[in-house]
Scaffold this motif. Structure first.
Motif, PDB file in Angstrom:
ATOM      1  N   LEU A   1     -18.703 -24.273 -92.934  1.00 46.47           N
ATOM      2  CA  LEU A   1     -18.049 -23.777 -91.733  1.00 46.47           C
ATOM      3  C   LEU A   1     -16.577 -24.158 -91.750  1.00 46.47           C
ATOM      4  O   LEU A   1     -16.230 -25.306 -92.053  1.00 46.47           O
ATOM      5  CB  LEU A   1     -18.714 -24.379 -90.485  1.00 46.47           C
ATOM      6  N   VAL A   2     -15.722 -23.189 -91.430  1.00 52.10           N
ATOM      7  CA  VAL A   2     -14.292 -23.438 -91.243  1.00 52.10           C
ATOM      8  C   VAL A   2     -13.871 -22.780 -89.938  1.00 52.10           C
ATOM      9  O   VAL A   2     -14.209 -21.625 -89.673  1.00 52.10           O
ATOM     10  CB  VAL A   2     -13.443 -22.876 -92.396  1.00 52.10           C
ATOM     11  N   VAL A   3     -13.132 -23.530 -89.111  1.00 57.06           N
ATOM     12  CA  VAL A   3     -12.495 -22.954 -87.929  1.00 57.06           C
ATOM     13  C   VAL A   3     -11.001 -23.229 -88.039  1.00 57.06           C
ATOM     14  O   VAL A   3     -10.582 -24.278 -88.538  1.00 57.06           O
ATOM     15  CB  VAL A   3     -13.057 -23.529 -86.615  1.00 57.06           C
ATOM     16  N   THR A   4     -10.199 -22.261 -87.590  1.00 57.98           N
ATOM     17  CA  THR A   4      -8.749 -22.418 -87.624  1.00 57.98           C
ATOM     18  C   THR A   4      -8.155 -22.013 -86.280  1.00 57.98           C
ATOM     19  O   THR A   4      -8.701 -21.159 -85.575  1.00 57.98           O
ATOM     20  CB  THR A   4      -8.093 -21.574 -88.737  1.00 57.98           C
ATOM     21  N   SER A   5      -7.041 -22.632 -85.932  1.00 63.40           N
ATOM     22  CA  SER A   5      -6.321 -22.303 -84.708  1.00 63.40           C
ATOM     23  C   SER A   5      -4.824 -22.310 -84.998  1.00 63.40           C
ATOM     24  O   SER A   5      -4.312 -23.249 -85.599  1.00 63.40           O
ATOM     25  CB  SER A   5      -6.642 -23.322 -83.605  1.00 63.40           C
ATOM     26  N   ASP A   6      -4.144 -21.252 -84.575  1.00 61.58           N
ATOM     27  CA  ASP A   6      -2.697 -21.166 -84.725  1.00 61.58           C
ATOM     28  C   ASP A   6      -2.136 -20.566 -83.440  1.00 61.58           C
ATOM     29  O   ASP A   6      -2.136 -19.348 -83.264  1.00 61.58           O
ATOM     30  CB  ASP A   6      -2.336 -20.298 -85.929  1.00 61.58           C
TER      31      ASP A   6
END
Length: 255
Positions: free
Chosen positions: A180-185
């Motif tokens: 699992l990978v989550v990203t926020s920008d």
């Protein structure tokens, strides 16, 4: 003391200091380099591979976890003993870092989390900054990553949330390892499972509700999970699709 004795004593002390420094100062960086390629080392804030049951941060930043519960080391996704961590929500098991100032303000910039998980039940927590209820339904603390009852992936950060629906939502995928990978920008949120982008949502607010205080709350890992976690990496940058594919294809970090 004779000159020969002084010389021998100096050699012994120097040798002890050399090995002592290697064990305490060099080992984390050596493990990071052994487990991650050069490009995947960029922007690492904390790295928890649980190598040989250790809950130390192997990024070299010394953001070591503590365990005040009965959470314990277990087999990783390749069957290596004591190279992942097991949690039981019925026993309130988790790992934690008290007052993680190293996480301050990450939610205001580029931020990524990579981990491996195995859930044994429907609905589970994976990790969070703080554990008070947030303004997003199902949200906890300043940000959190969890699984909803149908094992959809839930990511909440900074008053925004995203739900990643697996390619086959009818399959609960219990007792299986998944990456699992989550990203926020700047609230542009993405969720990747097993190297595949399954959700992309830009600046959609959760709406009204209590707003969590920023830069407060402990780091909780495995709280509300019955299952396993491994190779948790926190980044202060956005991971690219190439990064995520590479992380998915890496072998477990276990020496």
């Amino acid at each position: 003391m004779k000159k020969s004795q002084i010389f021998k004593f100096t050699i012994v002390v120097s040798t002890l200091l050399l090995f002592g420094c290697n064990n305490s100062d060099e080992q984390p960086n050596i493990l990071l380099q052994d487990c991650l390629t050069t490009n995947l080392q960029t922007g690492v804030v904390a790295f928890y591979p649980f190598n040989n049951g250790s809950i130390n941060d192997e990024s070299g930043n010394n953001n070591h976890l503590s365990n005040t519960t009965s959470a314990s080391a277990t087999d990783d996704r390749n069957g290596n003993p004591t190279c992942a961590f097991q949690f039981n929500s019925s026993n309130n098991e988790f790992l934690t870092f008290i007052n993680p100032v190293f996480l301050n303000d990450l939610q205001n910039g580029s931020f990524s989390i990579s981990l491996w998980y195995l859930s044994e039940i429907q609905g589970a927590g994976l990790l969070s900054r703080g554990n008070d209820l947030g303004n997003c339904a199902g949200g906890r603390g300043e940000w959190n990553v969890s699984l909803w009852d149908n094992n959809w992936i839930y990511f909440h950060i900074n008053g925004y949330r995203i739900i990643g629906i697996t390619p086959n939502p009818a399959v609960l995928q219990l007792n299986e390892w998944h990456h699992l990978v989550v990203t926020s920008d700047n609230n542009d949120l993405k969720v990747y499972q097993d190297g595949v982008l399954i959700a992309d949502l830009e600046s959609v607010s959760c709406g009204s509700g209590p707003t969590p205080s920023l830069n407060v709350g402990d780091l909780f890992i495995g709280e509300f999970l019955t299952g396993k976690l491994d190779d948790i990496i926190l980044y202060n940058r956005l991971l690219t699709q190439n990064d995520i594919t590479e992380l998915y294809n890496l072998s477990p970090c276990c020496n």
